[in-house]
Design a protein around this motif. Structure first.
Motif, PDB file in Angstrom:
ATOM      1  N   MET A   1      26.421  28.392  40.659  1.00 13.46           N
ATOM      2  CA  MET A   1      26.038  28.972  39.368  1.00 13.46           C
ATOM      3  C   MET A   1      24.983  30.066  39.540  1.00 13.46           C
ATOM      4  N   ASP A   2      23.991  29.766  40.427  1.00 16.53           N
ATOM      5  CA  ASP A   2      22.942  30.747  40.701  1.00 16.53           C
ATOM      6  C   ASP A   2      23.522  32.027  41.303  1.00 16.53           C
ATOM      7  N   ASN A   3      24.512  31.849  42.211  1.00 13.68           N
ATOM      8  CA  ASN A   3      25.155  33.007  42.825  1.00 13.68           C
ATOM      9  C   ASN A   3      25.883  33.851  41.790  1.00 13.68           C
ATOM     10  N   LEU A   4      26.484  33.189  40.805  1.00  6.17           N
ATOM     11  CA  LEU A   4      27.215  33.887  39.754  1.00  6.17           C
ATOM     12  C   LEU A   4      26.257  34.681  38.870  1.00  6.17           C
ATOM     13  N   ILE A   5      25.109  34.091  38.565  1.00  3.65           N
ATOM     14  CA  ILE A   5      24.100  34.785  37.756  1.00  3.65           C
ATOM     15  C   ILE A   5      23.552  35.994  38.507  1.00  3.65           C
ATOM     16  N   THR A   6      23.279  35.797  39.796  1.00  5.41           N
ATOM     17  CA  THR A   6      22.799  36.908  40.633  1.00  5.41           C
ATOM     18  C   THR A   6      23.838  38.025  40.696  1.00  5.41           C
ATOM     19  N   PHE A   7      25.110  37.632  40.849  1.00  7.19           N
ATOM     20  CA  PHE A   7      26.201  38.602  40.885  1.00  7.19           C
ATOM     21  C   PHE A   7      26.277  39.377  39.563  1.00  7.19           C
ATOM     22  N   ALA A   8      26.144  38.662  38.447  1.00  5.31           N
ATOM     23  CA  ALA A   8      26.218  39.297  37.121  1.00  5.31           C
ATOM     24  C   ALA A   8      25.086  40.301  36.924  1.00  5.31           C
ATOM     25  N   ILE A   9      23.881  39.924  37.365  1.00  3.40           N
ATOM     26  CA  ILE A   9      22.726  40.824  37.240  1.00  3.40           C
ATOM     27  C   ILE A   9      22.927  42.068  38.096  1.00  3.40           C
ATOM     28  N   THR A  10      23.450  41.868  39.314  1.00  2.00           N
ATOM     29  CA  THR A  10      23.715  42.996  40.219  1.00  2.00           C
ATOM     30  C   THR A  10      24.746  43.942  39.626  1.00  2.00           C
TER      31      THR A  10
ATOM     32  N   ASN B   1      36.115  41.988  47.217  1.00  2.00           N
ATOM     33  CA  ASN B   1      36.292  40.644  47.783  1.00  2.00           C
ATOM     34  C   ASN B   1      36.038  39.567  46.735  1.00  2.00           C
ATOM     35  N   ALA B   2      36.260  39.917  45.471  1.00  3.41           N
ATOM     36  CA  ALA B   2      35.871  39.030  44.374  1.00  3.41           C
ATOM     37  C   ALA B   2      36.938  37.996  44.039  1.00  3.41           C
ATOM     38  N   ALA B   3      36.470  36.830  43.595  1.00  2.80           N
ATOM     39  CA  ALA B   3      37.360  35.797  43.067  1.00  2.80           C
ATOM     40  C   ALA B   3      37.754  36.186  41.643  1.00  2.80           C
ATOM     41  N   PRO B   4      38.826  35.569  41.104  1.00  2.00           N
ATOM     42  CA  PRO B   4      39.266  35.908  39.730  1.00  2.00           C
ATOM     43  C   PRO B   4      38.157  35.811  38.690  1.00  2.00           C
ATOM     44  N   LEU B   5      37.292  34.794  38.792  1.00  2.00           N
ATOM     45  CA  LEU B   5      36.201  34.635  37.839  1.00  2.00           C
ATOM     46  C   LEU B   5      35.214  35.796  37.920  1.00  2.00           C
ATOM     47  N   GLN B   6      34.912  36.215  39.153  1.00  2.00           N
ATOM     48  CA  GLN B   6      34.009  37.348  39.340  1.00  2.00           C
ATOM     49  C   GLN B   6      34.634  38.639  38.819  1.00  2.00           C
ATOM     50  N   MET B   7      35.934  38.797  39.037  1.00  2.00           N
ATOM     51  CA  MET B   7      36.646  39.974  38.544  1.00  2.00           C
ATOM     52  C   MET B   7      36.590  40.030  37.012  1.00  2.00           C
ATOM     53  N   PHE B   8      36.808  38.879  36.380  1.00  2.00           N
ATOM     54  CA  PHE B   8      36.729  38.789  34.922  1.00  2.00           C
ATOM     55  C   PHE B   8      35.321  39.132  34.441  1.00  2.00           C
TER      56      PHE B   8
END
Length: 207
Positions: free
Chosen positions: A1-10, A136-143
């Motif tokens: 979850m933390d990685n996803l938040i960091t990714f979103a902020i980036t 190199n993103a997963a479907p969730l990251q792409m969305f």
């Protein structure tokens, strides 16, 4: 979850820096000077919708484009990083492309497509940034990237809508300083892409 938040902020930071709605607001004011409010609104809406569609197409089809033209991820990151660094460096030098310096464009909705949607809102830098985030993103990251760029399009839309009031209140000097800060961020993002590309090329990281 933390990685996803960091990714979103980036992703949000990268898109905000490269699309730069505050700096591009002055371009919109210049191009639509003298136009009626309804015409400005139509141009604003059309430009942002077209830019959103273009970027989403590259986000969804980016991997297929890589395969079609036999583009490797390291080569893309290095080349894209150089391009983005150059854009940021020009912003730091207070240089503007010829497209952004147009003051004598006839007021009509065609300018929503060019130069506003392409290349100002969905130019090479924006497309490269988007494709880099999903390389190199997963479907969730792409969305998530699509949603964040959609939010950036909304921010740009409302910034353009309030552009006349914002420019009068803030002033061009403050907007120029913000543009330089965005240029520095863009240059750093470009450098990071180049470093990533080199590391992947020499198998220095496990990606």
């Amino acid at each position: 979850m933390d990685n996803l938040i960091t990714f979103a902020i980036t992703v949000f930071t990268g898109f905000f820096a490269i699309t730069n709605p505050i700096s591009n607001m002055t371009v919109f004011v210049s191009l639509t000077q003298g136009a009626h409010k309804q015409t400005k609104d139509a141009i604003n809406k059309k430009a942002n919708i077209i830019a959103f569609i273009i970027v989403v197409v590259f986000i969804l089809l980016g991997k297929y484009i890589f395969e079609l033209f036999n583009i490797s991820i390291p080569a893309f990151k290095i080349t894209g990083g150089i391009l983005i660094f150059f854009i940021g460096f020009e912003m730091l030098q207070s240089k503007q492309s010829n497209v952004k310096s147009l003051n004598d464009v006839h007021i009509e909705e065609d300018i929503a497509v060019s130069p506003l949607a392409i290349p100002i809102l969905a130019g090479p830098g924006t497309i490269v940034t988007a494709m880099n985030f999903v390389s190199n993103a997963a479907p969730l990251q792409m969305f998530l990237v699509i949603v964040i760029f959609g939010s950036m399009s909304l921010i740009t839309y409302f910034t353009f809508k309030l552009s006349d009031h914002i420019v009068k209140f803030v002033g061009y000097n403050v907007i120029s300083v913000i543009g330089k800060i965005m240029g520095l961020i863009i240059a750093i993002i470009g450098t990071g892409m180049i470093i990533q590309g080199i590391k992947i090329s020499f198998d220095l990281i496990s990606n």
